[in-house]
Design a protein around this motif. Structure first.
Motif, PDB file in Angstrom:
ATOM      1  N   LYS A  98       0.849  -1.189   0.000  1.00  0.00           N
ATOM      2  CA  LYS A  98       0.000   0.000   0.000  1.00  0.00           C
ATOM      3  C   LYS A  98       0.891   1.247   0.000  1.00  0.00           C
ATOM      4  O   LYS A  98       1.953   1.261   0.608  1.00  0.00           O
ATOM      5  N   GLY A  99       0.430   2.268  -0.648  1.00  0.00           N
ATOM      6  CA  GLY A  99       1.204   3.500  -0.763  1.00  0.00           C
ATOM      7  C   GLY A  99       1.898   3.559  -2.102  1.00  0.00           C
ATOM      8  O   GLY A  99       2.686   2.672  -2.462  1.00  0.00           O
ATOM      9  N   LYS A 100       1.598   4.627  -2.850  1.00  0.00           N
ATOM     10  CA  LYS A 100       2.106   4.738  -4.215  1.00  0.00           C
ATOM     11  C   LYS A 100       3.626   4.738  -4.265  1.00  0.00           C
ATOM     12  O   LYS A 100       4.236   3.974  -5.035  1.00  0.00           O
ATOM     13  N   LEU A 101       4.285   5.555  -3.475  1.00  0.00           N
ATOM     14  CA  LEU A 101       5.735   5.682  -3.550  1.00  0.00           C
ATOM     15  C   LEU A 101       6.424   4.393  -3.108  1.00  0.00           C
ATOM     16  O   LEU A 101       7.389   3.947  -3.741  1.00  0.00           O
ATOM     17  N   ALA A 102       5.926   3.799  -2.023  1.00  0.00           N
ATOM     18  CA  ALA A 102       6.525   2.543  -1.557  1.00  0.00           C
ATOM     19  C   ALA A 102       6.343   1.439  -2.587  1.00  0.00           C
ATOM     20  O   ALA A 102       7.256   0.625  -2.823  1.00  0.00           O
ATOM     21  N   ARG A 103       5.170   1.386  -3.221  1.00  0.00           N
ATOM     22  CA  ARG A 103       4.902   0.359  -4.237  1.00  0.00           C
ATOM     23  C   ARG A 103       5.803   0.589  -5.453  1.00  0.00           C
ATOM     24  O   ARG A 103       6.374  -0.360  -6.010  1.00  0.00           O
ATOM     25  N   ASP A 104       5.930   1.851  -5.872  1.00  0.00           N
ATOM     26  CA  ASP A 104       6.802   2.166  -7.004  1.00  0.00           C
ATOM     27  C   ASP A 104       8.248   1.787  -6.709  1.00  0.00           C
ATOM     28  O   ASP A 104       8.963   1.267  -7.582  1.00  0.00           O
ATOM     29  N   ASP A 105       8.692   2.037  -5.485  1.00  0.00           N
ATOM     30  CA  ASP A 105      10.063   1.666  -5.102  1.00  0.00           C
ATOM     31  C   ASP A 105      10.255   0.151  -5.164  1.00  0.00           C
ATOM     32  O   ASP A 105      11.315  -0.337  -5.595  1.00  0.00           O
ATOM     33  N   ALA A 106       9.238  -0.578  -4.732  1.00  0.00           N
ATOM     34  CA  ALA A 106       9.328  -2.048  -4.761  1.00  0.00           C
ATOM     35  C   ALA A 106       9.391  -2.560  -6.194  1.00  0.00           C
ATOM     36  O   ALA A 106      10.196  -3.463  -6.515  1.00  0.00           O
ATOM     37  N   PHE A 107       8.544  -1.991  -7.080  1.00  0.00           N
ATOM     38  CA  PHE A 107       8.582  -2.382  -8.498  1.00  0.00           C
ATOM     39  C   PHE A 107       9.959  -2.071  -9.098  1.00  0.00           C
ATOM     40  O   PHE A 107      10.518  -2.861  -9.874  1.00  0.00           O
TER      41      PHE A 107
END
Length: 765
Positions: free
Chosen positions: A264-273
């Motif tokens: 959850k969370g756009k920035l955290a998800r983008d970092d994971a991707f």
């Protein structure tokens, strides 16, 4: 020299004749048509680059909509006197055409395509926008450019309770409750852009599919036209991921992508991707070696993006699982705040999930209206909205320049949604500007703008007709399987098949926009999306009304006040004065702003109530005549032997107080009572032929009678008050020019041997 065959065909459509011709003009383009309806005529060209754009992962389509001012018999304004950057309306129309044709190009097509729609003649009746869309489709259809068309576009109005396709422009503006731009193929809808006056979902569906039936006729006409002149489609190398690379990436990284998507969370998800992507690239670099990897690096990157897309879509479609854990119809957390900024006229902060809009309202007078000058007649807007999307809103470092097509499009959609609830000029004579600054963005910032704009309007005390809220719904579709999502976020918009925005009040829809990435949607999908949007819209309105249930009764202390005065049209010139002298003097004395329209409506604007009332009183004094038995304070402006001229009603009226009406005693000379510049009090004695006669007799507050002891003893002025008018002439036609009893006129000449018309001098002779 090339041999070009000319093809020309006409089509009777909806009471009009559309004529298209190709092979005569712009013959070096891949496809071109010269198309007209009535006296509205366009040249539409479609051109394709010979090679694909290396390294791009999107289709490089450019659509330009060019308004030639000569088309309507106008010369461009400004110093240069030539067409410069396109108008906002032209830019918005180009976006509509782009959004309509873009889904119709093949997947993996990377050759640049340029479509130019040029308006060469405009009759003011037939809409060039939708005609341009038809022309763009036809030019692409007959060209060698790969295109899964044809499509067509129509404008739909709603007049007298029923939909009307392609009505005249004036009907759309003045009689219709709907302005719908619609594009579609022979089977489905591919683009919607609309504004409406609180129409129901059922009425909107009725209008859309009434337009689609007419679109089918236009599509069939294009098919018939193309039979005689279409080129064979070019052989293109498409940008397709090799199947073996996609399969290998999927097998190795599917689980990690699925795990990252659950964050959850756009920035955290983008970092994971991004972390998984870096791992993937490093792994293949080590496996293949630098040379082999560099040849396929782009394919591995594209395969990874495709894996994310398929994983997210599959989870939503078959497991009803969204990346942020919401259900299909769940709306992100909403917070609403007002009065965020202390000095502005109205402000609000609307936050939905990770999308946030700071809305502000500024109120001003008519001089702040926006002037719009296009092919049609110039007009002014007293309500407009500006949308700003800074790079920091998505966590990026970038450049801050002027608004692009996206900003103009989003701002126009929000403005369209709010326009029906703005009060009339008669009820609220202000120019209203809304600004939406997007401070965070993760999908549907245009709809957040609508919500923040509504809250800011209510906080500013603007008496809107009803609150408006907006929601964006999405679509995931594979074959015949589909789901409609409520309140899509950025990733779902990017990876999904539809962005369907709906805004409105509790009573009905005020704006609707649909963009798709597939070739069309069905009536069933549209009805479901509208029904879900209705539920979501009312939920958001509940949240907004918890923050502020209705517009404030009073304006901000920092907002200007406007008082309106309706004056007779024939008095406008008096208020303005010669060279604007009168109105400028009022502005200088009071500090207000004044605007007068051609109907005689005078709007006085100022934050200071005292100054505003003073200016209003001055204007009333210009248009009103003095009344009997009312005492007026005035300034002596001129003195003659026969009386004193006094300016009353703020100096906008002047009358004569005859010497016989200056005091109960007989007065030898007006200066025995007053001098120029003195303040006196007078009553209206009479008005004859527009000349004002005043009296100081018996009016308290006036100077005492003080005869000048140095004045030679002489008989007091005889008066003849019955016979003298305001110019000093008696009613027998005799002129009193101020000559004294010794026969000298005001220039010192001796009149004893000349004709002296003074009754006193005749007696002395």
């Amino acid at each position: 020299m090339h041999n070009f065959n000319i093809t020309k065909k006409s089509f009777d459509f909806n009471g009009y004749t559309i004529t298209a011709e190709t092979g005569k003009i712009a013959r070096q383009a891949n496809g071109s048509v010269f198309i007209s309806q009535g006296d509205t005529t366009l040249l539409v060209t479609a051109t394709m680059g010979k090679n694909a754009n290396e390294g791009t992962d999107f289709f490089p389509l450019t659509v330009d909509y060019v308004e030639k001012m000569y088309a309507s018999g106008k010369i461009p304004g400004g110093f240069i006197k030539r067409e410069a950057r396109p108008s906002n309306d032209a830019t918005l129309t180009a976006r509509v055409i782009d959004r309509s044709i873009r889904p119709m190009f093949p997947e993996g097509f990377r050759n640049p395509v340029h479509v130019v729609v040029t308006i060469l003649s405009f009759d003011g009746i037939n809409d060039p926008a939708m005609l341009g869309l038809v022309g763009a489709s036809l030019a692409l259809t007959i060209s060698d450019i790969p295109f899964h068309g044809p499509i067509a576009g129509v404008a739909v109005g709603y007049v007298d309770g029923k939909p009307v396709v392609n009505p005249p422009i004036e009907v759309l503006k003045t009689q219709s409750d709907l302005h719908l731009s619609l594009a579609g193929s022979a089977t489905s809808i591919c683009m919607i852009e609309s504004s409406a006056n609180e129409l129901s979902e059922e009425q909107m569906v009725e209008a859309v599919f009434a337009g689609l039936e007419k679109i089918k006729e236009l599509v069939q006409w294009q098919v018939e036209f193309a039979k005689d002149c279409s080129k064979e489609k070019a052989v293109i190398e498409y940008d397709v991921i090799p199947a073996e690379i996609l399969a290998d990436v999927t097998a190795k990284y599917k689980d990690k992508v699925t795990e990252a998507a659950l964050i959850k969370g756009k920035l955290a998800r983008d970092d994971a991707f991004e972390a998984v992507k870096e791992e993937l690239l490093e792994t293949y670099l080590n496996e293949l070696g630098e040379e082999a990897f560099s040849e396929n690096e782009r394919n591995y990157k594209n395969a990874y993006e495709e894996l994310i897309k398929k994983s997210v879509r599959h989870a939503i479609l078959y497991k009803n699982h969204r990346v942020d854990g919401r259900t299909l119809d769940e709306i992100r957390d909403i917070t609403c705040e007002i009065d965020i900024l202390p000095r502005v006229h109205g402000s609000a902060l609307f936050t939905r999930g990770e999308t946030q809009s700071l809305g502000t309202v500024t109120l001003a007078g008519a001089d702040s209206m926006q002037i719009v000058d296009g092919l049609a007649e110039e007009y002014k807007k007293d309500f407009y909205l500006h949308y700003n999307f800074p790079p920091y809103s998505v966590g990026e470092a970038g450049f801050m320049r002027g608004p692009g097509r996206r900003e103009l499009g989003h701002g126009n959609l929000a403005e369209t949604a709010l326009a029906p609830i703005i009060p009339s000029k008669e009820d609220f004579p202000y120019t209203i500007r809304i600004v939406s600054d997007i401070t965070e963005s993760n999908g549907s910032s245009s709809q957040a703008t609508i919500c923040s704009g509504t809250l800011a309007l209510m906080a500013a005390g603007v008496p809107i007709k009803a609150p408006v809220a907006g929601i964006a719904n999405g679509l995931i579709m594979e074959g015949n399987d589909y789901v409609v999502l409520t309140d899509i976020m950025g990733l779902e918009d990017h990876l999904g098949d539809m962005d369907f925005k709906v805004a409105g009040t509790r009573e009905g829809i005020t704006a609707m926009q649909m963009d798709i990435k597939i070739e069309g949607i069905t009536e069933e999908i549209m009805k479901e999306a509208l029904q879900k949007a209705n539920v979501a819209r009312n939920y958001i309105l509940d949240k907004m009304e918890e923050c502020i249930p209705q517009p404030r009764k009073d304006l901000s202390e920092y907002a200007p006040r406007i008082e309106s005065v309706q004056v007779p049209v024939d008095k406008i010139g008096e208020i303005i004065g010669q060279g604007g002298k009168t109105i400028k003097s009022i502005i200088e004395k009071t500090g207000v702003d004044i605007n007068i329209d051609d109907t005689g409506m005078v709007n006085i604007l100022c934050a200071d109530k005292v100054a505003l009332d003073s200016a209003k009183k001055m204007i009333k004094n210009i248009i009103d005549m003095p009344k009997y038995d009312q005492i007026y304070e005035g300034i002596v402006s001129r003195i003659e032997a026969y009386g004193a001229f006094v300016k009353i009603m703020d100096g906008f009226k002047e009358g004569l107080c005859h010497i016989s009406a200056m005091h109960e005693d007989r007065v030898a000379h007006p200066e025995d009572i007053c001098k120029v510049g003195d303040t006196v009090f007078v009553k209206l004695k009479g008005i004859e032929l527009g000349k004002i006669s005043l009296s100081m007799k018996g009016v308290p507050g006036n100077p005492e009678h003080k005869p000048d002891p140095n004045r030679p003893k002489e008989e007091p002025y005889s008066g003849r008050n019955d016979r003298n008018d305001s110019r000093g002439r008696d009613n027998r036609g005799r002129d009193n020019r101020g000559r004294d009893s010794r026969g000298n006129d005001s220039r010192g000449r001796d009149n004893r041997d000349r004709d002296n018309r003074s009754s006193h001098n005749r007696n002395r002779d």
